[in-house]
Scaffold this motif. Structure first.
Motif, PDB file in Angstrom:
ATOM      1  N   ASN A  32       0.846  -1.177   0.000  1.00 35.47           N
ATOM      2  CA  ASN A  32       0.000   0.000   0.000  1.00 35.47           C
ATOM      3  C   ASN A  32       0.890   1.239   0.000  1.00 35.47           C
ATOM      4  OD1 ASN A  32      -2.091   1.818   0.188  1.00 35.47           O
ATOM      5  ND2 ASN A  32      -3.057   0.842   1.935  1.00 35.47           N
ATOM      6  N   VAL A  33       0.878   1.981   1.073  1.00 38.37           N
ATOM      7  CA  VAL A  33       1.659   3.214   1.117  1.00 38.37           C
ATOM      8  C   VAL A  33       3.135   2.887   1.337  1.00 38.37           C
ATOM      9  CG1 VAL A  33       1.997   5.400   2.331  1.00 38.37           C
ATOM     10  CG2 VAL A  33      -0.312   4.477   2.034  1.00 38.37           C
ATOM     11  N   ALA A  49       8.550  11.998   2.664  1.00 36.34           N
ATOM     12  CA  ALA A  49       7.523  11.886   1.622  1.00 36.34           C
ATOM     13  C   ALA A  49       6.856  10.524   1.702  1.00 36.34           C
ATOM     14  CB  ALA A  49       8.140  12.077   0.240  1.00 36.34           C
ATOM     15  N   THR A  50       5.635  10.471   1.235  1.00 35.33           N
ATOM     16  CA  THR A  50       4.934   9.202   1.111  1.00 35.33           C
ATOM     17  C   THR A  50       4.267   9.126  -0.250  1.00 35.33           C
ATOM     18  OG1 THR A  50       2.866  10.050   2.060  1.00 35.33           O
ATOM     19  CG2 THR A  50       4.451   9.049   3.589  1.00 35.33           C
ATOM     20  N   GLN A  56      -0.507   8.794  -5.379  1.00 38.10           N
ATOM     21  CA  GLN A  56      -0.698  10.062  -4.670  1.00 38.10           C
ATOM     22  C   GLN A  56       0.453  10.273  -3.707  1.00 38.10           C
ATOM     23  OE1 GLN A  56      -4.767   9.442  -3.140  1.00 38.10           O
ATOM     24  NE2 GLN A  56      -5.386  11.175  -4.394  1.00 38.10           N
ATOM     25  N   SER A  57       1.019  11.469  -3.730  1.00 42.12           N
ATOM     26  CA  SER A  57       2.196  11.738  -2.920  1.00 42.12           C
ATOM     27  C   SER A  57       1.945  12.838  -1.904  1.00 42.12           C
ATOM     28  CB  SER A  57       3.376  12.103  -3.820  1.00 42.12           C
ATOM     29  OG  SER A  57       3.060  13.211  -4.624  1.00 42.12           O
ATOM     30  N   ASN A  58       2.772  12.840  -0.894  1.00 41.63           N
ATOM     31  CA  ASN A  58       2.694  13.818   0.181  1.00 41.63           C
ATOM     32  C   ASN A  58       4.117  14.135   0.602  1.00 41.63           C
ATOM     33  OD1 ASN A  58       1.360  15.304   2.377  1.00 41.63           O
ATOM     34  ND2 ASN A  58       2.285  13.754   3.681  1.00 41.63           N
ATOM     35  N   VAL A  69       8.967  11.930  -5.014  1.00 44.53           N
ATOM     36  CA  VAL A  69       8.840  10.506  -4.733  1.00 44.53           C
ATOM     37  C   VAL A  69       8.068   9.845  -5.868  1.00 44.53           C
ATOM     38  CG1 VAL A  69       6.728  10.846  -3.341  1.00 44.53           C
ATOM     39  CG2 VAL A  69       8.151   8.800  -3.008  1.00 44.53           C
ATOM     40  N   SER A  70       8.482   8.649  -6.232  1.00 42.72           N
ATOM     41  CA  SER A  70       7.798   7.891  -7.277  1.00 42.72           C
ATOM     42  C   SER A  70       7.928   6.406  -6.950  1.00 42.72           C
ATOM     43  CB  SER A  70       8.390   8.198  -8.653  1.00 42.72           C
ATOM     44  OG  SER A  70       9.756   7.835  -8.701  1.00 42.72           O
TER      45      SER A  70
END
Length: 121
Positions: A32-33, A49-50, A56-58, A69-70
């Motif tokens: 998942n994340v 970062a997540t 979807q990134s944060n 982030v990828s």
């Protein structure tokens, strides 16, 4: 067993770039994340970062506009592209991932061993 292995850390001058990778392996049904955290001696580990499985990134405010982030779900790998690095980015960078082993089980959080990033002024 699930393993996360980071790579790509090193020494770079301020203003330079580095790309970290984090590859997951083992008995994995799904991820998942995924996330990146960093830690300096004497301080708490902090979020960098997540990214979700859907992309979807944060980001932490301190890295917005500089880090990206990828992830490649097929390769079970996430990346952290770090540009315009600053001395205050110096830390050990850790990746983590919420992993499901059987598909119906609760996800478990796994961590990598960390990779050192040092930015010289």
């Amino acid at each position: 067993q699930v393993q996360l292995v980071e790579s790509g850390g090193g020494l770079v001058q301020a203003g330079g770039s580095l790309r970290l990778s984090c590859a997951a392996s083992g008995s994995i049904f799904g991820i998942n994340v995924m996330g990146w955290y960093r830690q300096v001696p004497g301080k708490q580990r902090e979020l960098v970062a997540t990214i979700t499985s859907g992309g979807q990134s944060n980001y932490a405010d301190s890295v917005k506009g500089r880090f990206t982030v990828s992830r490649d779900n097929a390769k079970r790998t996430q990346y952290l592209q770090m540009n315009s690095l600053k001395p205050e980015d110096t830390a050990v960078y850790y990746c983590n991932a919420w992993v499901s082993i059987r598909g119906w089980d609760r996800e478990t959080l796994y961590w990598g061993q960390g990779t050192q990033v040092t930015v010289s002024s």
